[in-house]
Design an enzyme around this catalytic site. Structure first.
Site, PDB file in Angstrom:
ATOM      1  N   ARG A  52      59.080  37.733  27.068  1.00 22.72           N
ATOM      2  CA  ARG A  52      59.035  38.289  28.430  1.00 22.72           C
ATOM      3  C   ARG A  52      57.918  39.324  28.574  1.00 22.72           C
ATOM      4  O   ARG A  52      57.179  39.284  29.547  1.00 22.72           O
ATOM      5  CB  ARG A  52      60.399  38.866  28.820  1.00 22.72           C
ATOM      6  CG  ARG A  52      60.499  39.134  30.314  1.00 22.72           C
ATOM      7  CD  ARG A  52      61.883  39.612  30.709  1.00 22.72           C
ATOM      8  NE  ARG A  52      62.168  40.889  30.118  1.00 22.72           N
ATOM      9  CZ  ARG A  52      63.225  41.191  29.359  1.00 22.72           C
ATOM     10  NH1 ARG A  52      64.136  40.281  29.116  1.00 22.72           N
ATOM     11  NH2 ARG A  52      63.384  42.386  28.858  1.00 22.72           N
ATOM     12  N   TYR A 105      47.287  41.050  54.185  1.00 18.39           N
ATOM     13  CA  TYR A 105      48.053  39.827  53.967  1.00 18.39           C
ATOM     14  C   TYR A 105      49.443  39.984  54.603  1.00 18.39           C
ATOM     15  O   TYR A 105      50.190  40.889  54.245  1.00 18.39           O
ATOM     16  CB  TYR A 105      48.134  39.540  52.473  1.00 18.39           C
ATOM     17  CG  TYR A 105      49.002  38.358  52.152  1.00 18.39           C
ATOM     18  CD1 TYR A 105      48.761  37.116  52.732  1.00 18.39           C
ATOM     19  CD2 TYR A 105      50.079  38.482  51.282  1.00 18.39           C
ATOM     20  CE1 TYR A 105      49.577  36.036  52.458  1.00 18.39           C
ATOM     21  CE2 TYR A 105      50.883  37.400  50.995  1.00 18.39           C
ATOM     22  CZ  TYR A 105      50.631  36.183  51.593  1.00 18.39           C
ATOM     23  OH  TYR A 105      51.440  35.117  51.322  1.00 18.39           O
ATOM     24  N   ASP A 178      43.618  45.643  47.364  1.00 21.39           N
ATOM     25  CA  ASP A 178      43.782  44.186  47.273  1.00 21.39           C
ATOM     26  C   ASP A 178      42.392  43.594  47.486  1.00 21.39           C
ATOM     27  O   ASP A 178      41.858  43.594  48.594  1.00 21.39           O
ATOM     28  CB  ASP A 178      44.771  43.687  48.335  1.00 21.39           C
ATOM     29  CG  ASP A 178      44.990  42.166  48.254  1.00 21.39           C
ATOM     30  OD1 ASP A 178      44.144  41.473  47.654  1.00 21.39           O
ATOM     31  OD2 ASP A 178      45.995  41.674  48.808  1.00 21.39           O
ATOM     32  N   LYS A 203      44.226  32.471  44.210  1.00 20.71           N
ATOM     33  CA  LYS A 203      43.111  32.120  45.104  1.00 20.71           C
ATOM     34  C   LYS A 203      41.859  31.824  44.290  1.00 20.71           C
ATOM     35  O   LYS A 203      41.885  30.999  43.415  1.00 20.71           O
ATOM     36  CB  LYS A 203      42.914  33.236  46.131  1.00 20.71           C
ATOM     37  CG  LYS A 203      44.209  33.748  46.748  1.00 20.71           C
ATOM     38  CD  LYS A 203      44.977  32.680  47.502  1.00 20.71           C
ATOM     39  CE  LYS A 203      46.312  33.230  47.984  1.00 20.71           C
ATOM     40  NZ  LYS A 203      47.151  32.227  48.623  1.00 20.71           N
TER      41      LYS A 203
HETATM   42  N1  PLP Z   1      46.851  39.131  48.999  1.00 17.99           N
HETATM   43  C1  PLP Z   1      46.118  38.312  49.755  1.00 17.99           C
HETATM   44  C2  PLP Z   1      44.867  38.836  50.401  1.00 17.99           C
HETATM   45  C3  PLP Z   1      46.513  36.981  49.952  1.00 17.99           C
HETATM   46  O1  PLP Z   1      45.763  36.174  50.745  1.00 17.99           O
HETATM   47  C4  PLP Z   1      47.707  36.521  49.339  1.00 17.99           C
HETATM   48  C5  PLP Z   1      48.165  35.129  49.556  1.00 17.99           C
HETATM   49  O2  PLP Z   1      47.685  34.421  50.402  1.00 17.99           O
HETATM   50  C6  PLP Z   1      48.444  37.405  48.562  1.00 17.99           C
HETATM   51  C7  PLP Z   1      47.989  38.702  48.403  1.00 17.99           C
HETATM   52  C8  PLP Z   1      49.727  36.966  47.895  1.00 17.99           C
HETATM   53  O3  PLP Z   1      49.470  36.132  46.810  1.00 17.99           O
HETATM   54  P1  PLP Z   1      50.519  35.038  46.292  1.00 17.99           P
HETATM   55  O4  PLP Z   1      50.629  33.989  47.339  1.00 17.99           O
HETATM   56  O5  PLP Z   1      49.972  34.580  44.981  1.00 17.99           O
HETATM   57  O6  PLP Z   1      51.829  35.766  46.110  1.00 17.99           O
END
Ligand code: PLP
Length: 383
Positions: A52, A105, A178, A203
């Site tokens: 883990r 997001y 982010d 992504k």
């Molecule tokens: N941050 C951004 C800018 C995103 O576009 C996304 C998903 O589209 C996320 C975070 C979340 O990622 P995940 O879908 O892998 O949980």
């Protein structure tokens, strides 16, 4: 030539040069064991105790990611971008004041509004691309975290990372970024003063739409980073070894893909700006974009793979345009080798800052003329 003199591109292409120690195979094996032998004195001299917290394939992927972000304290991989992002907020204490970008997001914004508040966090959403709003909202001694997303999904507003770090630090807060839509090829937030950088590795880092993963990278190995490590270890948010292997494989071509995707996104943004059925193109590479000057300063080798368009015919025309593409895939997500188109307002729902006439475009590695022709025909059919 020493390893220290190699560029991130060379180090990523060879996944830090790691080979299989048994066979000398140039691709290390996938480590799937969930438990490890103790030494005769009952210790764990290898540092591997239990699956883990401890997995070698995950650590190999983390070493590539830490190198790409120049993260002194290292990287931590999670089972999704959301798992990585929420771990940062879970490391805060009840009552802590948090400032977050209003344009971000959507699922994280919803989680902050619905779940983080239940745990006692005091979340305030601010247009962080406007530094005076950020300054006005910050509460010295009370604000513990500033969370920004830049370029921010799906409007691609730009927040000045260096200035935001200065404002956060002066108030005794940390800055987390982010950076999913910039990627370490274009921006290194830690070098600009951020404390933590997060990516949805789902992504462009993986880049092939076949892994869900998230990563945090930190500058300082401090008490906050240790708490985040404990959260992953105790809550079991670690990425699986097969996904970590696929992610390493994707990272080997990150620079190649990113260059192509950013060049195509720029070309599409320019050509679509002159299209009669496009009212507005949102892309930080365009000189008329409000965040262009900051983006030009804090991004290098291009402005990323994401852009949005607002269509002249409004929401119905936007939805019809998405319905008429042939090459673009009509799907959510971003960053893969295949180009995606999505009407975001239908997903984000009420409370979203996303206008109803907006289509989000994730640029892949297809021929850019094919991509433009596909959009041109779909826009005409949708008008
Ligand atoms: N941050 C951004 C800018 C995103 O576009 C996304 C998903 O589209 C996320 C975070 C979340 O990622 P995940 O879908 O892998 O949980």
């Amino acid at each position: 030539m020493t390893k220290a003199s190699l560029t991130p591109r060379s180090l990523a292409a060879q996944a830090m040069g790691k080979v299989d120690p048994t066979t000398r195979g140039v691709v290390p094996p996938i480590h799937i064991a969930t438990t490890y032998l103790r030494d005769e004195d009952n210790g764990y001299s290898t540092g591997f105790v239990y699956g883990r917290p401890d997995n070698e394939t995950v650590r190999e992927a983390e070493s590539v990611l830490a190198m790409l972000e120049d993260a002194r304290a290292g990287a931590l991989l999670f089972g999704s971008g959301m798992a990585a992002a929420t771990a940062v907020f879970q490391a805060l204490d009840p009552g802590d004041h948090v400032i977050a970008s209003r344009v971000m997001y959507w699922a994280l914004r919803n989680w902050l509004l619905t779940e983080a508040t239940r745990w006692g966090l005091n979340i305030e959403f601010v247009e962080t691309d406007d530094l005076s709003s950020l300054k006005a909202a910050i509460r010295p001694g009370e604000t513990k975290l500033v969370w920004i997303e830049t370029p921010s999904n799906p409007l691609w507003t730009i927040t000045d990372i260096e200035a935001a770090a200065g404002i956060a630090h002066a108030a005794g807060a940390r800055l987390a970024v982010d950076s999913t839509c910039a990627s370490p090829v274009h921006t290194q937030p830690l070098a600009l003063g951020a404390d933590i950088v997060m990516h949805a590795a789902t992504k462009v880092l993986n880049g092939h739409s076949d892994v869900v993963a998230g990563v945090l990278c930190a500058r300082e190995d401090d008490e906050f980073w240790q708490r985040i490590k404990t959260i992953r270890k105790m809550q079991g948010g670690i990425l699986g070894p097969f996904e970590a292997f696929l992610l390493i494989r994707g990272l080997r071509t990150l620079h190649l893909r990113q260059e192509r995707q950013a060049a195509s996104a720029m070309a599409l943004a320019e050509r679509l700006s002159a299209h009669p059925m496009v009212a507005r193109v949102l892309y930080p590479g365009l000189p008329q974009h409000p965040g262009h000057d900051i983006a030009a300063r804090q991004m290098k080798d291009g402005f990323g793979y994401m852009l949005s368009i607002q269509v002249t015919g409004g929401e119905a025309a936007a939805v019809r345009t998405a319905a008429n593409v042939a090459l673009y895939k009509r799907a959510t997500s971003l960053g893969g080798v295949e180009s995606l188109i999505e009407h975001r307002a239908s997903i984000e729902g009420a409370g979203s800052p996303c206008p109803p006439d907006l289509l989000r475009l994730s640029t892949g590695i297809e021929d850019v003329d094919d991509l433009y022709d596909d959009l041109d025909e779909a826009l005409k059919a949708g008008a």
